[in-house]
Design a protein around this motif. Structure first.
Motif, PDB file in Angstrom:
ATOM      1  N   ASP A 229       0.852  -1.191   0.000  1.00  0.00           N
ATOM      2  CA  ASP A 229       0.000   0.000   0.000  1.00  0.00           C
ATOM      3  C   ASP A 229       0.888   1.241   0.000  1.00  0.00           C
ATOM      4  O   ASP A 229       1.356   1.692   1.048  1.00  0.00           O
ATOM      5  CB  ASP A 229      -0.903  -0.018   1.240  1.00  0.00           C
ATOM      6  CG  ASP A 229      -1.868   1.156   1.295  1.00  0.00           C
ATOM      7  OD1 ASP A 229      -1.854   1.988   0.358  1.00  0.00           O
ATOM      8  OD2 ASP A 229      -2.617   1.276   2.285  1.00  0.00           O
ATOM      9  N   HIS A 230       1.142   1.777  -1.172  1.00  0.00           N
ATOM     10  CA  HIS A 230       2.052   2.915  -1.300  1.00  0.00           C
ATOM     11  C   HIS A 230       1.537   4.156  -0.573  1.00  0.00           C
ATOM     12  O   HIS A 230       2.333   5.022  -0.182  1.00  0.00           O
ATOM     13  CB  HIS A 230       2.285   3.240  -2.777  1.00  0.00           C
ATOM     14  CG  HIS A 230       3.133   2.229  -3.473  1.00  0.00           C
ATOM     15  ND1 HIS A 230       3.903   2.532  -4.581  1.00  0.00           N
ATOM     16  CD2 HIS A 230       3.358   0.910  -3.237  1.00  0.00           C
ATOM     17  CE1 HIS A 230       4.542   1.441  -4.996  1.00  0.00           C
ATOM     18  NE2 HIS A 230       4.212   0.449  -4.187  1.00  0.00           N
ATOM     19  N   SER A 231       0.218   4.254  -0.389  1.00  0.00           N
ATOM     20  CA  SER A 231      -0.322   5.404   0.321  1.00  0.00           C
ATOM     21  C   SER A 231       0.118   5.406   1.782  1.00  0.00           C
ATOM     22  O   SER A 231       0.241   6.450   2.410  1.00  0.00           O
ATOM     23  CB  SER A 231      -1.846   5.407   0.243  1.00  0.00           C
ATOM     24  OG  SER A 231      -2.412   4.295   0.931  1.00  0.00           O
ATOM     25  N   LEU A 232       0.374   4.210   2.328  1.00  0.00           N
ATOM     26  CA  LEU A 232       0.876   4.091   3.697  1.00  0.00           C
ATOM     27  C   LEU A 232       2.243   4.751   3.826  1.00  0.00           C
ATOM     28  O   LEU A 232       2.513   5.450   4.799  1.00  0.00           O
ATOM     29  CB  LEU A 232       0.942   2.626   4.112  1.00  0.00           C
ATOM     30  CG  LEU A 232       1.525   2.325   5.497  1.00  0.00           C
ATOM     31  CD1 LEU A 232       0.650   2.970   6.568  1.00  0.00           C
ATOM     32  CD2 LEU A 232       1.607   0.821   5.734  1.00  0.00           C
ATOM     33  N   TYR A 233       3.081   4.545   2.813  1.00  0.00           N
ATOM     34  CA  TYR A 233       4.405   5.164   2.810  1.00  0.00           C
ATOM     35  C   TYR A 233       4.277   6.688   2.746  1.00  0.00           C
ATOM     36  O   TYR A 233       4.997   7.409   3.454  1.00  0.00           O
ATOM     37  CB  TYR A 233       5.235   4.645   1.632  1.00  0.00           C
ATOM     38  CG  TYR A 233       6.574   5.322   1.482  1.00  0.00           C
ATOM     39  CD1 TYR A 233       7.610   5.049   2.376  1.00  0.00           C
ATOM     40  CD2 TYR A 233       6.810   6.246   0.469  1.00  0.00           C
ATOM     41  CE1 TYR A 233       8.841   5.677   2.254  1.00  0.00           C
ATOM     42  CE2 TYR A 233       8.032   6.876   0.341  1.00  0.00           C
ATOM     43  CZ  TYR A 233       9.047   6.575   1.236  1.00  0.00           C
ATOM     44  OH  TYR A 233      10.260   7.215   1.115  1.00  0.00           O
ATOM     45  N   GLU A 234       3.375   7.174   1.907  1.00  0.00           N
ATOM     46  CA  GLU A 234       3.173   8.617   1.796  1.00  0.00           C
ATOM     47  C   GLU A 234       2.730   9.202   3.133  1.00  0.00           C
ATOM     48  O   GLU A 234       3.179  10.291   3.529  1.00  0.00           O
ATOM     49  CB  GLU A 234       2.123   8.916   0.718  1.00  0.00           C
ATOM     50  CG  GLU A 234       2.526   8.484  -0.684  1.00  0.00           C
ATOM     51  CD  GLU A 234       3.773   9.204  -1.178  1.00  0.00           C
ATOM     52  OE1 GLU A 234       3.952  10.383  -0.801  1.00  0.00           O
ATOM     53  OE2 GLU A 234       4.553   8.598  -1.928  1.00  0.00           O
ATOM     54  N   LYS A 235       1.868   8.485   3.842  1.00  0.00           N
ATOM     55  CA  LYS A 235       1.413   8.955   5.159  1.00  0.00           C
ATOM     56  C   LYS A 235       2.576   8.988   6.147  1.00  0.00           C
ATOM     57  O   LYS A 235       2.697   9.906   6.958  1.00  0.00           O
ATOM     58  CB  LYS A 235       0.308   8.047   5.696  1.00  0.00           C
ATOM     59  CG  LYS A 235      -1.000   8.138   4.921  1.00  0.00           C
ATOM     60  CD  LYS A 235      -2.015   7.125   5.474  1.00  0.00           C
ATOM     61  CE  LYS A 235      -3.304   7.171   4.662  1.00  0.00           C
ATOM     62  NZ  LYS A 235      -4.289   6.160   5.129  1.00  0.00           N
ATOM     63  N   MET A 236       3.438   7.968   6.065  1.00  0.00           N
ATOM     64  CA  MET A 236       4.564   7.866   7.006  1.00  0.00           C
ATOM     65  C   MET A 236       5.540   9.015   6.812  1.00  0.00           C
ATOM     66  O   MET A 236       6.044   9.586   7.783  1.00  0.00           O
ATOM     67  CB  MET A 236       5.269   6.521   6.831  1.00  0.00           C
ATOM     68  CG  MET A 236       4.436   5.343   7.291  1.00  0.00           C
ATOM     69  SD  MET A 236       5.223   3.749   6.928  1.00  0.00           S
ATOM     70  CE  MET A 236       6.619   3.789   8.054  1.00  0.00           C
ATOM     71  N   ILE A 237       5.860   9.353   5.570  1.00  0.00           N
ATOM     72  CA  ILE A 237       6.867  10.392   5.327  1.00  0.00           C
ATOM     73  C   ILE A 237       6.292  11.796   5.538  1.00  0.00           C
ATOM     74  O   ILE A 237       7.057  12.754   5.661  1.00  0.00           O
ATOM     75  CB  ILE A 237       7.474  10.297   3.893  1.00  0.00           C
ATOM     76  CG1 ILE A 237       6.404  10.507   2.818  1.00  0.00           C
ATOM     77  CG2 ILE A 237       8.154   8.960   3.707  1.00  0.00           C
ATOM     78  CD1 ILE A 237       6.961  10.551   1.424  1.00  0.00           C
ATOM     79  N   ASN A 238       4.978  11.900   5.601  1.00  0.00           N
ATOM     80  CA  ASN A 238       4.341  13.213   5.814  1.00  0.00           C
ATOM     81  C   ASN A 238       3.931  13.426   7.266  1.00  0.00           C
ATOM     82  O   ASN A 238       3.334  14.461   7.591  1.00  0.00           O
ATOM     83  CB  ASN A 238       3.121  13.365   4.905  1.00  0.00           C
ATOM     84  CG  ASN A 238       3.503  13.498   3.443  1.00  0.00           C
ATOM     85  OD1 ASN A 238       4.491  14.155   3.122  1.00  0.00           O
ATOM     86  ND2 ASN A 238       2.725  12.881   2.563  1.00  0.00           N
ATOM     87  N   MET A 239       4.235  12.459   8.113  1.00  0.00           N
ATOM     88  CA  MET A 239       3.856  12.583   9.529  1.00  0.00           C
ATOM     89  C   MET A 239       4.700  13.653  10.220  1.00  0.00           C
ATOM     90  O   MET A 239       5.872  13.798   9.937  1.00  0.00           O
ATOM     91  CB  MET A 239       4.035  11.226  10.233  1.00  0.00           C
ATOM     92  CG  MET A 239       2.983  10.201   9.847  1.00  0.00           C
ATOM     93  SD  MET A 239       3.232   8.591  10.673  1.00  0.00           S
ATOM     94  CE  MET A 239       2.995   9.049  12.398  1.00  0.00           C
TER      95      MET A 239
END
Length: 239
Positions: A229-239
């Motif tokens: 789930d690439h969106s999970l990675y996007e959420k992680m780096i934007n935290m």
């Protein structure tokens, strides 16, 4: 004289090998070195396998075995004590990561985004089993069996292997950024020192290898999650 004492000369080898692989990989793919950093876990597994083969062949040539090289003895540490050691090692490993992140980036907890960047899903699935097992066998085999076991001076037997054990992480993945490299080094130095001290005293690699594998399993599982789930990675780096 220990017939495998020459192995201590190979303690810097993984640092050099990772550096060469990432620089060559970036050159061959005509990309920036940061552009291939997400492949670090696959590259690490491949280097681990080469390291294990090297250790097995080296031991065999001297009439020994990998098990003897690492000093493994079944049942050496009672189960309850082993569990406590494993939990303690994991705690020290996580504390080192968080402390280094705070020192270098002022963030607590800090996690380097490139370490959990997505890769093709099939590789992420395969690496769930490959990365943790091969890392424990390769790194602990080299730095403990080939380092701590082969250096006679009791202080050097801890300091030298622990230094190179931590230093290799500066090149996994390789990034020519001073702050990143310092972060990677001090993230792992407390744990590698504790590993080497414990191993020097007890000569029991099993709790170290299990704790080591669990830490890498957590990383491999995170990579699997972001790869699925690439969106999970996007959420992680934007935290």
């Amino acid at each position: 004289m220990n017939k495998t004492s020459y192995l201590k000369c190979f303690l810097p080898a993984r640092c050099i090998l990772f550096l060469i692989i990432f620089v060559a990989g970036a050159f061959i793919s005509d990309r920036k070195i940061s552009g291939i950093s997400n492949w670090w876990s696959i590259i690490a597994s491949a280097v681990n396998i080469l390291t294990i083969l090297f250790l097995v062949i080296s031991a065999k040539k001297t009439g020994s075995s990998y098990r003897e090289l690492i000093g493994y003895e079944k049942g050496k540490t009672p189960v309850k004590k082993m569990i406590l050691l494993i939990v303690g090692f994991i705690f020290i490993g996580m504390a080192g990561l968080y402390a280094a992140g705070f020192v270098c980036y002022g963030v607590l907890p800090y996690s380097s985004p490139m370490m959990v960047e997505p890769i093709p899903l099939i590789f992420a699935i395969l690496n769930i089993a490959v990365l943790p097992v091969t890392t424990a066998l390769a790194e602990d085999g080299l730095y403990l069996g080939g380092g701590v076991n082969q250096i006679k001076n009791k202080y050097a037997a801890i300091i030298v292997p622990a230094f190179f054990y931590a230093l290799q992480h500066c090149f996994i993945p390789t990034m020519f950024d001073a702050r990143y490299m310092i972060y990677r080094f001090i993230s792992f130095l407390p744990l590698t020192v504790i590993f080497c001290i414990h191993y020097h005293k007890k000569r029991d690699p099993l709790p170290i290898m299990i704790a080591h594998a669990i830490l890498d399993l957590a990383t491999a599982m995170t990579i699997l999650a972001t790869s699925a789930d690439h969106s999970l990675y996007e959420k992680m780096i934007n935290m």
